[in-house]
Scaffold this motif. Structure first.
Motif, short mmCIF file in Angstrom:
data_model
loop_
_atom_site.label_atom_id
_atom_site.label_comp_id
_atom_site.label_asym_id
_atom_site.label_seq_id
_atom_site.Cartn_x
_atom_site.Cartn_y
_atom_site.Cartn_z
N LEU A 245 24.73 73.37 -31.60
CA LEU A 245 25.83 72.92 -30.73
C LEU A 245 26.02 71.56 -29.55
CD1 LEU A 245 27.23 76.07 -30.09
CD2 LEU A 245 27.93 74.78 -32.00
N GLU A 246 24.75 71.91 -29.65
CA GLU A 246 23.98 70.82 -28.29
C GLU A 246 23.91 68.88 -28.79
OE1 GLU A 246 20.75 72.14 -26.52
OE2 GLU A 246 21.30 72.95 -25.44
N THR A 247 23.40 69.36 -30.51
CA THR A 247 23.51 68.30 -31.48
C THR A 247 24.63 67.99 -31.90
OG1 THR A 247 21.47 69.42 -32.62
CG2 THR A 247 22.46 67.13 -33.76
N MET A 248 25.57 68.38 -31.85
CA MET A 248 27.38 68.04 -32.58
C MET A 248 27.94 67.02 -31.50
SD MET A 248 28.20 71.81 -34.25
CE MET A 248 27.86 71.91 -35.57
N VAL A 249 27.15 67.79 -29.55
CA VAL A 249 27.46 67.01 -28.88
C VAL A 249 27.52 66.18 -28.53
CG1 VAL A 249 28.09 66.87 -26.30
CG2 VAL A 249 27.88 68.75 -27.84
N ARG A 250 25.87 65.75 -28.94
CA ARG A 250 25.45 64.57 -28.85
C ARG A 250 25.21 63.37 -30.11
NH1 ARG A 250 20.24 67.69 -28.71
NH2 ARG A 250 20.08 66.78 -30.76
N GLY B 155 28.39 63.39 -31.03
CA GLY B 155 29.73 63.07 -31.42
C GLY B 155 30.96 63.77 -32.40
N PHE B 156 30.27 65.36 -32.83
CA PHE B 156 31.46 66.13 -33.30
C PHE B 156 32.23 67.08 -32.95
CE2 PHE B 156 28.25 63.77 -36.49
CZ PHE B 156 30.18 63.44 -37.66
N LEU B 157 31.01 67.12 -31.30
CA LEU B 157 31.69 68.69 -30.18
C LEU B 157 32.32 67.62 -28.67
CD1 LEU B 157 32.63 71.32 -30.11
CD2 LEU B 157 30.38 71.56 -29.80
N SER B 158 32.84 67.77 -28.82
CA SER B 158 33.30 67.80 -27.07
C SER B 158 32.26 68.54 -26.21
CB SER B 158 34.31 67.50 -26.27
OG SER B 158 35.25 69.02 -26.61
N MET B 159 32.08 68.00 -24.77
CA MET B 159 30.60 68.64 -24.21
C MET B 159 32.49 69.86 -23.23
SD MET B 159 28.38 69.90 -22.33
CE MET B 159 27.32 67.98 -22.75
N ASP B 160 33.70 69.82 -22.95
CA ASP B 160 34.43 70.36 -22.34
C ASP B 160 34.96 71.43 -23.66
OD1 ASP B 160 35.09 68.76 -20.39
OD2 ASP B 160 36.76 68.13 -21.72
N ASN B 161 34.64 71.44 -25.34
CA ASN B 161 34.89 72.75 -26.00
C ASN B 161 33.44 73.03 -26.23
OD1 ASN B 161 37.54 71.94 -27.02
ND2 ASN B 161 36.86 70.41 -28.03
N TYR B 162 32.11 72.88 -26.10
CA TYR B 162 31.14 73.11 -26.11
C TYR B 162 30.73 73.86 -24.52
CZ TYR B 162 26.41 73.12 -25.44
OH TYR B 162 24.88 74.32 -25.21
N GLU B 163 31.65 73.89 -23.54
CA GLU B 163 31.17 74.80 -22.12
C GLU B 163 32.12 75.80 -22.64
OE1 GLU B 163 31.75 72.25 -18.88
OE2 GLU B 163 29.86 71.57 -19.31
N LEU B 164 33.44 75.83 -23.77
CA LEU B 164 34.06 77.40 -24.05
C LEU B 164 33.80 78.42 -23.65
CD1 LEU B 164 37.07 75.59 -25.36
CD2 LEU B 164 37.83 75.84 -22.91
#
Length: 196
Positions: A149-154, A156-165
């Motif tokens: 999931l952290e890789t997805m954020v890095r 650009g496929f997952l926003s940090m806001d959605n990661y933190e949900l």
């Protein structure tokens, strides 16, 4: 702060080979019973699912099972539940879990557990519900998933806001506290009028 009276738990229909996971399921069941939280789950009597349900019931807790007809016929269904719902298929099962629950927790499991977790996460991301979702990371079970999931954020496929949900903890007590304090994000304006 959201009152969590019914929580749906996604977890494995196998026992696995890590006793820490079995112990975490037992601890979750005892805590649910103690806190008067009704367990909503997939209705199986086997695996981590069965351990969780049995422990909740043994401690005088309430358990609601939801199972599709084809799995019920395979005789994996737990017949001693507080309430049992039978659905036509897997999708209807997930809709019923969503309808009955105030929040969701994923314990360790296999592909089915991940599929349920990511679908309910996607619904939250899209504003289709505003319920807390917790991940119980027992003995590092979900470490690699969290790295992905952290890789997805890095990338650009997952926003940090959605990661933190996704609320993550290693103990059920702390996870429930995080879920209790969860504040859902505002529903995206472009979804407000078109939600179903």
């Amino acid at each position: 702060m959201k009152e969590l009276t019914k929580i749906c738990v996604f977890c494995g229909s196998s026992d696995g080979n890590d006793t820490a996971i079995v112990e975490a399921a037992e601890k979750t069941g005892k805590l649910f019973a103690e806190k008067k939280i009704t367990l909503v789950y997939g209705a199986a009597k086997i695996g981590i699912m069965g351990v969780l349900a049995k422990t909740t019931l043994d401690n005088k807790g309430q358990v609601i099972g939801i199972i599709p007809e084809f799995l019920k016929k395979k005789e994996v269904v737990h017949l001693g539940l507080t309430k049992l719902h039978t659905t036509k298929n897997m999708h209807e099962r997930k809709l019923k879990m969503h309808e009955l629950s105030d929040g969701f927790i994923a314990l360790p499991g296999g592909m089915g557990t991940l599929e349920e977790l990511f679908e309910i996460m996607t619904w939250l991301q899209l504003g289709l519900h505003q319920k807390p979702i917790g991940l119980l990371n027992v003995n590092g079970f979900y470490n690699d998933l969290l790295k992905l999931l952290e890789t997805m954020v890095r990338k650009g496929f997952l926003s940090m806001d959605n990661y933190e949900l996704l609320l993550v903890d290693t103990t059920i007590e702390n996870l429930l506290e995080k879920m209790h304090n969860f504040k859902a994000p505002d529903i995206p304006h472009w979804l407000n009028k078109d939600r179903t």
